[in-house]
Structure formats: structure tokens, C-alpha cells
Design a protein around this motif. Structure first.
Motif, PDB file in Angstrom:
ATOM      1  N   SER A   1      25.255  11.269  37.879  1.00  0.00           N
ATOM      2  CA  SER A   1      24.364  10.158  37.565  1.00  0.00           C
ATOM      3  C   SER A   1      23.038  10.662  37.003  1.00  0.00           C
ATOM      4  O   SER A   1      22.543  10.155  35.992  1.00  0.00           O
ATOM      5  N   LEU A   2      22.465  11.684  37.654  1.00  0.00           N
ATOM      6  CA  LEU A   2      21.205  12.252  37.176  1.00  0.00           C
ATOM      7  C   LEU A   2      21.367  12.838  35.778  1.00  0.00           C
ATOM      8  O   LEU A   2      20.551  12.586  34.887  1.00  0.00           O
ATOM      9  N   TYR A   3      22.410  13.633  35.579  1.00  0.00           N
ATOM     10  CA  TYR A   3      22.617  14.266  34.277  1.00  0.00           C
ATOM     11  C   TYR A   3      22.727  13.219  33.173  1.00  0.00           C
ATOM     12  O   TYR A   3      22.174  13.386  32.079  1.00  0.00           O
ATOM     13  N   GLY A   4      23.445  12.134  33.460  1.00  0.00           N
ATOM     14  CA  GLY A   4      23.584  11.085  32.459  1.00  0.00           C
ATOM     15  C   GLY A   4      22.255  10.452  32.102  1.00  0.00           C
ATOM     16  O   GLY A   4      21.959  10.221  30.922  1.00  0.00           O
ATOM     17  N   ARG A   5      21.446  10.182  33.107  1.00  0.00           N
ATOM     18  CA  ARG A   5      20.139   9.568  32.858  1.00  0.00           C
ATOM     19  C   ARG A   5      19.208  10.513  32.106  1.00  0.00           C
ATOM     20  O   ARG A   5      18.463  10.096  31.213  1.00  0.00           O
ATOM     21  N   VAL A   6      19.215  11.777  32.465  1.00  0.00           N
ATOM     22  CA  VAL A   6      18.366  12.758  31.783  1.00  0.00           C
ATOM     23  C   VAL A   6      18.761  12.849  30.310  1.00  0.00           C
ATOM     24  O   VAL A   6      17.904  12.897  29.420  1.00  0.00           O
ATOM     25  N   SER A   7      20.045  12.848  30.039  1.00  0.00           N
ATOM     26  CA  SER A   7      20.522  12.953  28.656  1.00  0.00           C
ATOM     27  C   SER A   7      20.156  11.722  27.838  1.00  0.00           C
ATOM     28  O   SER A   7      19.984  11.817  26.613  1.00  0.00           O
TER      29      SER A   7
END
Length: 373
Positions: free
Chosen positions: A208-214
């Protein structure tokens, strides 16, 4: 595990123990049916005594109280406190006590922080019942009402059932949990969901974090006490900064409970600074909080976003999509940036060899620990 997004939640940000401890104690004091508490850290001391008093007070009013502690994090909780709790009728369970079994099993810990009262209100954050949270560590929590409370309660209930013995499972009237109560849904509430992780195979929080950061377009602010990020996260942070996103890290300064972890993370500073990431080291105390703001998305909870937490621990965070919540968290970040020291890229590039040596040594140790899979 990733729960669905749920509308109709009321969420209150509670920065510092002076805000979240009174709020939690007040909620427990008003409990009518049950109280569920799941913690990693609980050690004998002033705060543990306050927690015991609050839970015992609820039990004496006829409220069902269930306390689930990590078997390692609660090793500092003395027998007198445990006896007081159990004599008051509080059901106490330990997750994975340290034993003579595999190293991997001993390394797996319950790092979640969950308080649920009557199925109506829940709290999460990075808190524990140790005296450092009274005045030495900076921490935050969130208070929640609405449909997400049921998801927090389900996390607790699932793990509690796994701690029961075979005999207890056959007699749930004495060892089981009371019936779950449905929370209210608020017309003026915000959108939220619970995300949890359990070791390397179940990393909904990380994904979830990686998706938001991207996908970040304007701001990406992250606070974590143990900054030893994965390569994927470092790469995403750098890419976001290069495409013009305001990327900032709020990290502990010299006041740190594990200085070696700080040094291990500092070896990534130079590359991140070169990419345009701004790094702030918190000065007043050790900052133990874990919260992230990406545009209008917020995540608050137990996960430190480091190799260790993502690989070994049970974790859980509350995510929100709300302009109001994002503005509240953004204001909290700004207040903390104001009392932090920003790392200057040029000065960091010219740091002395002694600092570089510490980074290398602790970075090597961290790499060795990370390979314990």
C-alpha cells in the motif's frame, strides 16, 4: 491482510501521550461491555500501573477485559502486575513466548497496538505501556469511531483465538470472547481502512505504501523512528523527489533508543539528499511515531517501514483518505519540522570519516541481520 475501504468514520488525531493516554483511559472508564487491548511493550512502572488500574477498574464494574501481550515485549512486566490483572478476572494471553524452538519463530513478534472498547471506539498508533512514553518518547495515536472499529476488533479476535489451548477452544464460555458489537456509521465521517501484515508473505502495508509513494503528485512526508528502508522504498522516494514531489523524512536525532539503527539508516542520506529528498532530524526527544502523508492519504499505526518490521512482525495501520485528516497530519508534520534540524546536503557530503565508519559498520550488521530469513 487488507480490509476494504469503509465510509462513515470519525477519526481524531492524538499527538503526544498527554493527549492519547487520557483519551484511552477515559474510553476504558466508560466501557459497559468489553475492552480489548493488544500491545507489544508492557513493562512494570508508572504507566503499566495506570493501565492495570484502568483495566481492573473496568473489570470490577463487570466489563469483560482481554489483554493480549507479546511474549518478548512483555518480559519486563513483573509477576505482581500479572497476578493483579488475573485476580481481577482479566483474561491475559501472551503471543509467542520466547522458547527453545526455531530462531525464526522467536524473531516473529506481535508489534501491533490495538485498543477497542465496546465495539464502538478503537485506538491505534505506536504506543506501549512503558514509562518512556510518559515523557521521554514522542508518539502519536488516532481515535476511531465507525465501521473501521469492527475491522480492528476482528484483528484482535483472530489472534486471540489462535492463543487458546485445545481445552479452552472446547470451552469457549470461559476462555472465549464476548459477542462482537457492531459500530455506528456516521454520515459526516471519512473514508478509512485497516491494513495489516504478518511477516514476509503478508505485506499489505508495504504494498500500500509503495503504491502511494509511486503515485504521489504533491507531497510525500514520512515519519519513522527506525529508518532502515528497503531498496524499493529508497528508489521510490528518490524517483518521487526527482519528478517534483515535496519529499520529506522526519527521523530521530541524537536522542535514539538504538543509535546503531540510526547510523545504519544514515548511510542512505547522501543518495536521497542528492535526489532532492529533504531530511529532518527531530531534536527535543526520541521520536517513536510512525505516520505517513501522501497528498490526501494518511497512514498511522505500528509499522516502522524498515526491513525488520516488514519481514518478521505482525503490524497494523489505519489508512485514511480525507482532506481534513491530511491537513491535520500535515500541520503536525510542520510543527515537528520546526523543532527538527534539517540535514544540509553539502555539509553531509563533507561529513568526517568517523561518521562514515559508523555508517559502514552498522550498515554491515544490519545487512547480516536482514539475511536471517
Amino acid at each position: 491482510m487488507q480490509h476494504v475501504w469503509r465510509e462513515g468514520n470519525r477519526v481524531t488525531l492524538l499527538p503526544e501521550a498527554s493527549c492519547f493516554l487520557p483519551a484511552m483511559f477515559d474510553a476504558v472508564s466508560q466501557a459497559r461491555y468489553y475492552v480489548l487491548v493488544e500491545l507489544y511493550l508492557m513493562e512494570s512502572g508508572k504507566l503499566a500501573d495506570q493501565v492495570c488500574d484502568a483495566l481492573i477498574g473496568a473489570a470490577q464494574r463487570g466489563v469483560k477485559v482481554y489483554l493480549l501481550l507479546d511474549g518478548y515485549g512483555a518480559m519486563g512486566l513483573g509477576r505482581p502486575e500479572r497476578t493483579r490483572l488475573q485476580q481481577a478476572g482479566i483474561q491475559l494471553r501472551l503471543f509467542n513466548p520466547i522458547g527453545f524452538h526455531s530462531l525464526a519463530r522467536n524473531l516473529s513478534r506481535d508489534h501491533r497496538k490495538i485498543v477497542v472498547v465496546d465495539g464502538e471506539v478503537a485506538f491505534t498508533g505506536g504506543f506501549g505501556a512503558v514509562d518512556e512514553f510518559l515523557d521521554a518518547w514522542y508518539e502519536i495515536a488516532v481515535r476511531m469511531e465507525g465501521p473501521v472499529v469492527a475491522d480492528w476488533e476482528k484483528l484482535f479476535r483472530r489472534l486471540w483465538r489462535s492463543r487458546l489451548t485445545r481445552a479452552e477452544k472446547g470451552n469457549l464460555t470461559t476462555a472465549g470472547l464476548v459477542t462482537q458489537r457492531a459500530p455506528e456509521r456516521y454520515a459526516d465521517g471519512v473514508k478509512g481502512r485497516v491494513v495489516s501484515a504478518r511477516g514476509y508473505r503478508y505485506q499489505a502495508i508495504r504494498h500500500s505504501l509503495y503504491g502511494r509513494v509511486s503515485e504521489a503528485s504533491e507531497r510525500l512526508w514520512l515519519c519513522t523512528p527506525y529508518f532502515v528502508p528497503t531498496f524499493s522504498l529508497r528508489r521510490r522516494l528518490a524517483r518521487a523527489a526527482r519528478r517534483g514531489v515535496d519529499v520529506r523524512l522526519l527521523l530521530p536525532g541524537s536522542e535514539h533508543d538504538h543509535p546503531g539503527v540510526r547510523y545504519a539508516g544514515q548511510r542512505y542520506y547522501q543518495a536521497l539528499l542528492k535526489a532532492g529528498v529533504r531530511i529532518f532530524e527531530f531534536q527535543p526527544t526520541f521520536i517513536h511515531a510512525k505516520f505517513v502523508l501522501v497528498d490526501n492519504w494518511v497512514s498511522v499505526g505500528s509499522c516502522n517501514f524498515d526491513h525488520w518490521n516488514l519481514h518478521w512482525n505482525l503490524e497494523a495501520n489505519q489508512e485514511l483518505e480525507s482532506e481534513t485528516a491530511a491537513n491535520d497530519v500535515g500541520a503536525l508534520f510542520e510543527r515537528n519540522f520546526a523543532v527538527s534540524q534539517e540535514v544540509d546536503a553539502a555539509a553531509w557530503a563533507a561529513r568526517p570519516w568517523g561518521q562514515r565508519a559508523r555508517e559502514w559498520i552498522y550498515g554491515l550488521l544490519n545487512a547480516m541481520v536482514t539475511r536471517l530469513k
